[in-house]
Write an enzyme that holds these catalytic residues in place. Structure first.
Site, short mmCIF file in Angstrom:
data_model
loop_
_atom_site.label_atom_id
_atom_site.label_comp_id
_atom_site.label_asym_id
_atom_site.label_seq_id
_atom_site.Cartn_x
_atom_site.Cartn_y
_atom_site.Cartn_z
CD GLU A 1 -2.74 -1.44 -0.07
OE1 GLU A 1 -2.69 -0.86 -0.36
OE2 GLU A 1 -2.52 -2.80 -0.46
CG HIS B 1 -0.67 0.76 -4.41
ND1 HIS B 1 -1.20 1.30 -5.94
CD2 HIS B 1 -1.36 0.31 -3.84
CE1 HIS B 1 -1.15 -0.33 -5.73
NE2 HIS B 1 -2.04 -0.64 -5.47
#
Length: 829
Positions: free
Chosen positions: A296, A299
């Site tokens: 994550e 990202h």
């Protein structure tokens, strides 16, 4: 409601520039709805033009465009038309929105531990309009301000710093959340409720981890590891990307009922709260969590800083984060995910890439948003990551990361397409990448790398042959071929490129020639071995875990392809696993034995003895494990999952006969209850367990236990939950669906097999998005391994059900078809 078409998105993006979005929410109403007022400021490239805004509300109360009231009756199918646009416009939309219970939109969960509500927003993929009005597509980014009125004792978090701007002591507080950079609608979030928090700082970045108040103790116990991994990942990404994290604060909220593993919302990543471990966790589980943290965070640069223009490039977001996370954890943290990627993630992707629903990694031509969601699978993640790893090796780190830095600098806070990333790599010195991208990114399916011995007089001569995927393509695989003796000792390695022409391998006679011994490429592996029973003497002694991963994956793939008898595969595991040193490999393969070898790949009449063998193998490993070790815990879990003796399991649940060094925690107790209740009709155990643990996870486990009970009444109640509307939470629904069909209950559930195919399509009328596909997939009658089931499935697919149901049917039917082929070829297993 219609899904946004790509053509509509292109037209709207060319017309509009969204300057600012103000979202006002009142979360103090105790009812099932909340007030949402959105003020959108945007420019139009054409005076007098027409467009629409997305809104999926319970009621539209008022809308004004440039002070002009809009007709509420014009709001239909989630769209409100906007006509006669000015050069610069202000749209105000006042609506009542419904809290969701399916993990999308603004989800509300009431924790039974304290009776308090916990909210979080999930806007992916097109759920943003379920809690605020917006132009819902990735390439219409906006700056945001959130004004949130919430109960006085709540915490409010979002994509930027949150501060209290007004309050009425003891009643409410008004918060403002100000994201520092423009955002796409799909990763806008809000987290609100009486959450427990642990805060810190790393490299001048404020950090926070958050969970429901009932998980405060567990959150505080896990915070050191979570925050430590977070800091290590930041250091690594700052170094390789050459650009600091751009979104200010970094919060990680562990929220209930979350459908995905996590969501990369800038500044406020949301995770499923199972990652705040209630029971004892193994190093494997913490490594998995570290990988998700790293995924994550990647990202934040790739996806959030630079965002895809349209959903066609969603694969690149996920493939990139998958690749970078594995690289980051292995180089910057104490957790190496090499084995996990090979055994779990690649296996997931390989199954998807051989299904009828396979698709190229890129260029899928997603004509609408929901079509992109249907291709959000193991190909988008694992296969894409494996291919990017090959590209990084081909380009070298210097060119690979120089291209990424150019990409970030060129398109920061905007949108781009894959072609523009290719351009950045080319400017960095990559040259023409078309020859690489065509066979790997634009061609579906998986090749096979096979060692063949031509049968010449010279036993040392062999060939490495590439068998291309059915869709064709001229892929080239740069792989390592290992030569191993009968005792597992390596005699040497040879680096070769497998392409259209066979590669001749000349070496001294050896027991095993293993292609892709370093587990580097994306291919089905067929080593030069005719007798897997003999191979176990080699397999047990191979030092390189990547080579063992390649062989384990080959074994599983050969079972699923009806090339290897399930009984032969089980013999390999029985002889190999006692000497397997990797805990992750042991756990994965015991899971394969329990869920597949003792399940659909064995005919129903032969399953009980196979399950007993898996249980006995687990008990053997349990007895050899060091007391208190992770290996002991993993083997115990496997023994429970494959348990066939209810009395033994009930004794363990009572604390009788437990191995030294093993203590039961709430999660282990529930594992025992769920398994016992699948074997014998003991609803009293469920009620006692619920009395001891009435938590949210307890409810989910209880749902699985009730659905698994071997009684006609229990099955009827569970079936109604699966196929009819209800207020049941998403996790309870998935647990009920997943436990309904049991491998040893085929006679009891026989009547529900045709009912599944007749009724599951109707669930799309009251479920959507993630939940409709997840429930349909989980409830599939995968243990009804026979031709008659396939005929029912094919008829259901031919009836053209809703897309989410259709994809679940297609994928699960392919798995059933493979199991039927195996049982027909190997009827005794």
């Amino acid at each position: 409601m219609p899904s946004l078409l790509r053509t509509e998105a292109v037209t709207r993006a060319a017309l509009l520039t969204v300057e600012h979005t103000r979202v006002e929410l009142d979360l103090t109403d105790p009812g099932d709805t909340f007030a949402s007022t959105t003020t959108l400021t945007f420019a139009s490239a054409q005076t007098g033009a027409t467009t629409f805004v997305d809104l999926k509300a319970t009621a539209l109360e008022e809308a004004r465009l440039n002070g002009r009231p809009l007709a509420v009756a014009d709001w239909q199918d989630g769209r409100l038309p906007l006509t006669d646009l000015a050069d610069r416009n202000e749209l105000v939309v006042r609506a009542r929105m419904s809290y969701s219970s399916d993990g999308e939109g603004l989800h509300r969960h009431v924790d039974p531990a304290d009776g308090r509500p916990y909210l979080y927003a999930m806007s992916f993929l097109d759920a943003g309009p379920r809690w605020f009005a917006c132009f819902d597509q990735p390439d219409l980014k906006s700056r945001y301000l959130f004004a949130v009125t919430a109960p006085a004792d709540w915490t409010v978090l979002g994509n930027g710093p949150a501060r209290v701007v007004d309050e009425h002591p003891g009643s409410w507080r008004r918060w403002e959340v100000s994201p520092p950079q423009p955002l796409s609608t799909y990763f806008v979030t809000l987290v609100a409720g009486p959450y427990a928090s642990v805060t810190a700082e790393h490299d001048n970045i404020p950090l926070g981890v958050h969970a429901r108040a009932s998980l405060r103790r567990e959150l505080e116990a896990e915070a050191e590891d979570l925050l430590g991994v977070t800091g290590q990942c930041f250091d690594h990404y700052h170094q390789v990307f050459g650009r600091r994290y751009p979104f200010g604060e970094y919060h990680q909220a562990f929220v209930p009922d979350f459908n995905a593993g996590a969501m990369e919302n800038p500044g406020c990543v949301t995770f499923r709260d199972q990652y705040v471990f209630r029971g004892r966790a193994t190093r494997i589980e913490r490594a998995t969590r570290a990988g998700i943290v790293a995924h994550e965070m990647a990202h934040q640069w790739f996806g959030d800083l630079v965002t895809m223009r349209w959903w066609d490039d969603l694969w690149l977001n996920e493939s990139f984060a998958e690749y970078m996370a594995r690289r980051c954890t292995s180089r910057a943290t104490d957790y190496d995910q090499t084995t996990e990627f090979g055994l779990a993630r690649k296996d997931w992707g390989m199954v998807a890439d051989q299904a009828p629903s396979t698709h190229p990694i890129a260029g899928n031509g997603a004509e609408d948003a929901q079509a992109a969601l249907r291709n959000f699978d193991g190909i988008s993640y694992a296969k894409g990551a494996a291919v990017l790893e090959q590209l990084a090796a081909h380009l070298g780190d210097e060119v690979f990361f120089a291209g990424l830095r150019d990409y970030f600098d060129s398109y920061a806070f905007g949108n781009a397409e894959f072609a523009e990333l290719i351009g950045s790599w080319s400017r960095a010195g990559a040259g023409d990448l078309a020859a690489w991208s065509e066979p790997w990114l634009l061609t579906a399916g998986v090749d096979t790398l096979r060692i063949e011995r031509p049968g010449t007089a010279d036993p040392a001569v062999a060939r490495l042959v590439r068998v291309p995927a059915e869709q064709g393509g001229e892929r080239r695989h740069a792989v390592t071929v290992a030569r191993l003796d009968a005792d597992g000792t390596e005699r040497g390695r040879e680096r070769v490129e497998a392409g259209p022409e066979p590669v001749v391998l000349t070496a001294e006679p050896v027991e095993l020639l293993l292609p892709d011994a370093a587990d580097e490429t994306w291919a089905r592996i067929r080593p030069a071995v005719q007798d897997w029973d003999g191979l176990t003497r080699v397999l047990a002694r191979i030092a390189d875990p990547r080579s063992r991963v390649a062989l384990y994956n080959s074994l599983r793939d050969q079972v699923r392809s009806a090339e290897l008898a399930p009984s032969a595969a089980l013999r390999v595991l029985e002889t190999q696993l006692p000497d397997e040193t990797g805990d992750y490999a042991m756990a994965q393969l015991l899971g394969f034995a329990s869920t597949e070898l003792a399940g659909p790949y064995t005919a129903p009449e032969h399953r009980e003895p196979v399950a007993r063998r898996v249980h006995d193998l687990s008990r053997l490993l349990l007895g050899r494990a060091e007391p208190g070790s992770d290996r002991q815990l993993l083997a115990f879990r496997a023994a429970v999952a494959a348990g066939v003796d209810a009395d033994e399991l009930i004794g363990w649940h009572a604390g009788e006969g437990l191995p030294d060094g093993l203590a039961l925690d709430p999660e282990l107790r529930w594992r025992l209850v769920v398994r016992v209740c699948a074997l014998v009709d003991r609803p009293d155990l469920i009620e006692r367990a619920m009395a001891e643990d009435p938590s949210t996870p307890g409810r989910v486990h209880a749902a699985a236990a009730r659905a698994g009970l071997p009684s006609a009444a229990a099955k009827q109640r569970a079936w109604e939950l699966i196929t009819a509307p209800s207020a049941i939470g998403a996790y309870e629904l998935y647990a009920t669906a997943g436990a309904f069909f049991q491998p040893h209950q085929t006679e009891l559930t026989e009547a529900y097999v045709p009912r599944y195919f007749a009724e599951i399509g109707g669930t799309a009328a009251f479920r959507s998005g993630w939940s409709v596909a997840e429930a349909a997939s989980s409830a599939y009658p995968r243990y009804a391994t026979r031709r008659e089931t396939l005929a029912l499935a094919e008829a259901a697919i031919a009836a053209d059900p809703a897309p989410g149901v259709a994809r679940a049917l297609i994928d699960q039917t392919d798995r059933l078809r493979r199991a039927v082929a195996s049982t027909e070829r190997f009827p005794a297993g």
